[in-house]
Structure formats: structure tokens, C-alpha cells
Scaffold this motif. Structure first.
Motif, short mmCIF file in Angstrom:
data_model
loop_
_atom_site.label_atom_id
_atom_site.label_comp_id
_atom_site.label_asym_id
_atom_site.label_seq_id
_atom_site.Cartn_x
_atom_site.Cartn_y
_atom_site.Cartn_z
N GLN A 25 -11.11 4.89 0.75
CA GLN A 25 -10.04 4.33 -0.08
C GLN A 25 -8.77 5.19 -0.06
OE1 GLN A 25 -11.83 2.09 -3.17
NE2 GLN A 25 -10.04 2.11 -4.49
N GLN A 26 -8.47 5.82 1.07
CA GLN A 26 -7.29 6.67 1.16
C GLN A 26 -6.16 5.95 1.88
OE1 GLN A 26 -7.95 10.60 2.74
NE2 GLN A 26 -5.78 11.13 2.75
N PHE A 27 -5.08 5.75 1.18
CA PHE A 27 -3.85 5.16 1.73
C PHE A 27 -3.28 6.09 2.79
CE2 PHE A 27 0.92 5.02 0.74
CZ PHE A 27 1.19 4.09 1.73
N SER A 282 -9.85 6.81 7.27
CA SER A 282 -10.44 6.27 6.04
C SER A 282 -10.84 4.83 6.29
CB SER A 282 -9.45 6.35 4.88
OG SER A 282 -10.09 6.06 3.65
N GLY A 285 -7.38 1.59 2.23
CA GLY A 285 -6.57 2.30 1.25
C GLY A 285 -6.82 1.83 -0.17
N LYS A 296 -8.74 -2.47 -3.48
CA LYS A 296 -8.59 -2.83 -2.07
C LYS A 296 -8.43 -4.33 -1.85
CE LYS A 296 -13.11 -1.34 -3.00
NZ LYS A 296 -13.79 -0.08 -3.22
N GLU A 302 -0.43 -0.40 1.42
CA GLU A 302 -1.15 0.58 0.61
C GLU A 302 -2.66 0.40 0.73
OE1 GLU A 302 2.95 0.31 -0.94
OE2 GLU A 302 1.44 -1.17 -0.36
N THR A 303 -3.12 -0.82 0.94
CA THR A 303 -4.55 -1.08 1.01
C THR A 303 -5.08 -1.20 2.44
OG1 THR A 303 -3.95 -3.40 0.60
CG2 THR A 303 -4.82 -2.16 -1.25
N ILE A 306 -4.14 2.95 7.03
CA ILE A 306 -5.01 4.09 6.75
C ILE A 306 -4.56 5.33 7.54
CG2 ILE A 306 -7.13 3.02 5.90
CD1 ILE A 306 -6.54 3.62 9.61
#
Length: 454
Positions: A25-27, A282, A285, A296, A302-303, A306
Motif C-alpha cells: 500500500q505504498q504510493f 509495492s 498505493g 486502494k 495515488e492508488t 507504485i
């Protein structure tokens, strides 16, 4: 010293070790090598960027855990392996072998440490079933030690190791005011001391009504047989709440970075840096407040965009590349290229090794594609919204299309509107661009066998 010297000499003549580091879940921009250090500090991830190639236009195949993780490890689109939602029901490993299976067959020692969330046996499984000689799943702060032990044990033969961290996924618990399982971050300071709210906090102008229906459906999502909400109270949060959310999110990324540093330090101490390819990415995001969205599923940058770095000391070209990457398709052929292993049939991605080593682009790529399927969010009648969509990302534009709504399409000028604040579908000045992207969507469907909207 003599032992280390012999090890370095031997390492120069064998296939490289491969370390795949994944966060959850990292942007893409949530790294201090991109954002600067005012609000976040990720020295260990930064060290990879400083010694490798950072891909600035890398996207996932689906902005959800199981679908994109399955794509990463098989090199196949979600509609091919059948995972569009978070279901880990087993898939056919003969048809969809994972990277561990492929590299183990090629003679690598294979290890997987951390979050699994894949449709293959894991606990109490054999190496043949999982693809990994050693596996270990635990909270983030417990997985570095066994990973390091595996690296040391296999330092004299080629190894492939996955270091799979949960954070910053704990932002989901933060949004629901729940305890954070993978490490304490302390109390958020006053909003004025937190990162600013996103510039694209509000919803896009002329946005698809499908997106508005999803947003409303998310407010109704509840855990089964309870009245407990599944997601953050998006409708109640103002800019100050989002500032604190972003503060918390960056602290979780820093926790992940700390664990990454432990493994990278081991490579240095064991003299393995020059013969170890490190790939950092990732699975997807997080909305982090863009368009008042958390978590997400969405196609927002943003989502769906990655972090993606390839670092091989003294071999990779140091810098950035804007080549369009689909990490769900491209990691398998890239790793196979480094390992000298055969890419499984059906994989449609490309090896990024040539770009990372400054030897040229593998092939011109007009677009990458991404899919989504909303099932947890509820309609007004209490039934799942069951909305699906596809996204085509080209060099300068994004095209979304959904299977519901009166206005199911969106076209975004990413060059002039990176915050995705205006939907240009329906704007007569962009009819030709929209038509081109519709054609690319049709081309993608034909080439990949995706039956969406057929």
C-alpha cells in the motif's frame, strides 16, 4: 580478508542473487528521494535509488493486494489468473507458476519472508507447492532476522529471496481507529505540524458517476453481520483529518524502511552487494486523501502508481526512467533475465534489465493497463456494488472505463493535470484523444484476451 576476497571473486563469475523487496500500500512518491525530507525520511529506500534506476511511471496491474501480488509473481494479468478480488483460493500452479517455482527449477535457493497473500499453499506446504525452500510469515519487525539468516546460509550459491513487508498497510487500521499491529508510530501532532492536505483533496470536475456511486457505496461498507464500518469515515473528515492521516502514513513507510535497512546492511557486511540485484516495489498505493479517498481499488495515481527501483551495485545506471512499467507483468521477465531462467509461457511483460543497465529500451510501449473490481462497497439496497473497470495509461493521458453509470468514461491529461482534477471525456477539444484511447483499450482487450465489456 582472504575469505572475503575469494567470495567476491567467486561472486563475479556466477549468476546474481536476487532480492525482491515489497511493501504493501505504498504510493509511488512516498519516499524521501522523491518528496524530500520535510515530511518523510527513508534513507534505506533512498540508497537503492542512489545506486540504481528509479522508474517514475510504474503502475500495478490491479490496485488491490491479492490481484496484483498474484500478477507480480506470475507475470500475468488479473483477468488471466482469475484474481480480481482478495481471494487466495488456489490457482493452477502448472498453468501459473510463481517466480519462486521458476527460479528454484533454475537452481536458485528460494526464500519468502513476510506477507504472503498469494493463491498458493504457504503454511505447512512443501517447497514444490509454494516455490520456496524456506518460508516465514510474521509481523514486520520479526521477519528481518530469518531473512538475514537465509542470506548468510546461502551466500555461496545463487539465491532468490522475497522480503515482503506489511506496512504502510496499517494505515487501514489507523483509519478505523484500531491498534497498529506492525509497529507503534506515536500520537499524531497538531494538524498544523503535519504534512499539508493534498492539493487534489476534492473530487474531479465532471467525474464519472460510477466513481461517485463507489464513493457513496464505500460509506455503507460494513463487516459481515455487524454494524461496524469497514473503512475510514470519509464523509466526516476535513483537511486537518487528512493531514494527520498523511502524517501517520509516512511514519508507517519509515517503519518499513527501517526493516529494509537491516537486510541491505547484511548484503554489505557479507560482501554480497555487487552480486545481488535488488528490486523494490509495492503491490499498490493508498488514496492518502486524494479526491477524499483512502485505501486502494481506485485508478488514481495515488492508488495505482507504485515505487519501482532496480539496484545492482556497479551495474545499474543511476538515474530515473519514465518508461511505462506494469509491475504485475514486468517483474517476472526481469527476474528471469537476471537469473538466466526461461520466462513461463503466456507472460506478456518485458524485462527492464536493459533500461536499468543503460543498454536501451526493450521495446516501445504505448500503454500499460490496470483493472479493478469493487465488491466490498454496498449499494443503497445493501447489496455489493459489484462494479468493474479498466484503465489505460499512456505517456500523457489516462483513460478509465467502467461497466456501470451514465457516464462510464474518464480521460485525464496527466501532463497538465497530474492531480486528476478534470475529466475531459465529453470535452469536444479532446474527441480525437478520447478516440485514440478507446482504440488502445480495444487493442489491449484483443491482445490480452480480456472479455471486459464484450
Amino acid at each position: 580478508m582472504a575469505t572475503l576476497s575469494r567470495r567476491l571473486q567467486a561472486a563475479s563469475t556466477r549468476r546474481p542473487n536476487i532480492l525482491l523487496i515489497t511493501t504493501d500500500q505504498q504510493f509511488a512518491d512516498a519516499m524521501s528521494c522523491v518528496m524530500g525530507r520535510e515530511y518523510i525520511n527513508t534513507p534505506n529506500i533512498d540508497s537503492l535509488a542512489a545506486s540504481g534506476t528509479l522508474f517514475t511511471k510504474a503502475y500495478c496491474a490491479n490496485p488491490l493486494c491479492v490481484p496484483n501480488r498474484t500478477s507480480i509473481f506470475t507475470g500475468r494479468y488479473p483477468h488471466e489468473h482469475g484474481k480480481q478480488i482478495n481471494s487466495t483460493k488456489a490457482i493452477n500452479a502448472d498453468e501459473f507458476p510463481n517466480i519462486g517455482m521458476v527460479l528454484r527449477k533454475a537452481g536458485y535457493a528460494t526464500g519468502y519472508f513476510g506477507k504472503w497473500h498469494l493463491p498458493y499453499p504457504f503454511k505447512r506446504s512443501t517447497a514444490r507447492q509454494s516455490g520456496y525452500d524456506q518460508t516465514f510469515d510474521a509481523l514486520d519487525y520479526k521477519i528481518a532476522a530469518p531473512t538475514i539468516e537465509f542470506v548468510k546460509k546461502n551466500k555461496d550459491r545463487p539465491f532468490f529471496v522475497v522480503f515482503s513487508l506489511m506496512n504502510p498497510h496499517n494505515i487501514c487500521q489507523y483509519g478505523r481507529s484500531q491498534p497498529l499491529p506492525d509497529g507503534d508510530i506515536g500520537e499524531a501532532p497538531a494538524a498544523r505540524e503535519c504534512p499539508p492536505a493534498p492539493a487534489n483533496l476534492e473530487k474531479a470536475r465532471n467525474q464519472s458517476d460510477a466513481l461517485e456511486s463507489v464513493w457513496q457505496a464505500r460509506l455503507r461498507a460494513k463487516y459481515k453481520n455487524t454494524e461496524k464500518r469497514m473503512f475510514a469515515p470519509l464523509e466526516l473528515w476535513g483537511p486537518d483529518d487528512w493531514r494527520k492521516y498523511r502524517w501517520a502514513y509516512y511514519r508507517m513507510v519509515e517503519l518499513a524502511d527501517k526493516e529494509i535497512g537491516k537486510v541491505l546492511l547484511t548484503l554489505r557486511r557479507e560482501g554480497l552487494e555487487k552480486n545481488t540485484v535488488v528490486i523494490f516495489t509495492s503491490d499498490h498505493g493508498d488514496g492518502i486523501g486524494a479526491h477524499r479517498w483512502s485505501q486502494k481499488n481506485m485508478f488514481y495515481d495515488e492508488t495505482a502508481r507504485i515505487p519501482f527501483i532496480i539496484s545492482h551495485k556497479a551495474a545499474t545506471k543511476i538515474g530515473r526512467s519514465d518508461y511505462l512499467v506494469n509491475n504485475g507483468l514486468d517483474i517476472m521477465p526481469t527476474i528471469c533475465d537476471y537469473a538466466g531462467a526461461k520466462v513461463p509461457p503466456g507472460c506478456k511483460g518485458v524485462s527492464l534489465r536493459g533500461i536499468a543497465e543503460g543498454k536501451g529500451i526493450p521495446e516501445k510501449r504505448e500503454y500499460v493497463a490496470c483493472s479493478t473490481h469493487f465488491v466490498q462497497d454496498l449499494r443503497a439496497d445493501g447489496e455489493p456494488i459489484d462494479l468493474q473497470g479498466r484503465m489505460i495509461r499512456t505517456a500523457d493521458y489516462k483513460y478509465y472505463v467502467f461497466d456501470q453509470g451514465e457516464q462510464p468514461e474518464m480521460l485525464i491529461d496527466m501532463k497538465n493535470d497530474p492531480g486528476e482534477m478534470e475529466n475531459l471525456a465529453g470535452n469536444p477539444d479532446y474527441e480525437e484523444v478520447l478516440s485514440e484511447h478507446r482504440k488502445m483499450f480495444a487493442e489491449y482487450k484483443k491482445e490480452s484476451g480480456d472479455s471486459f465489456l464484450s
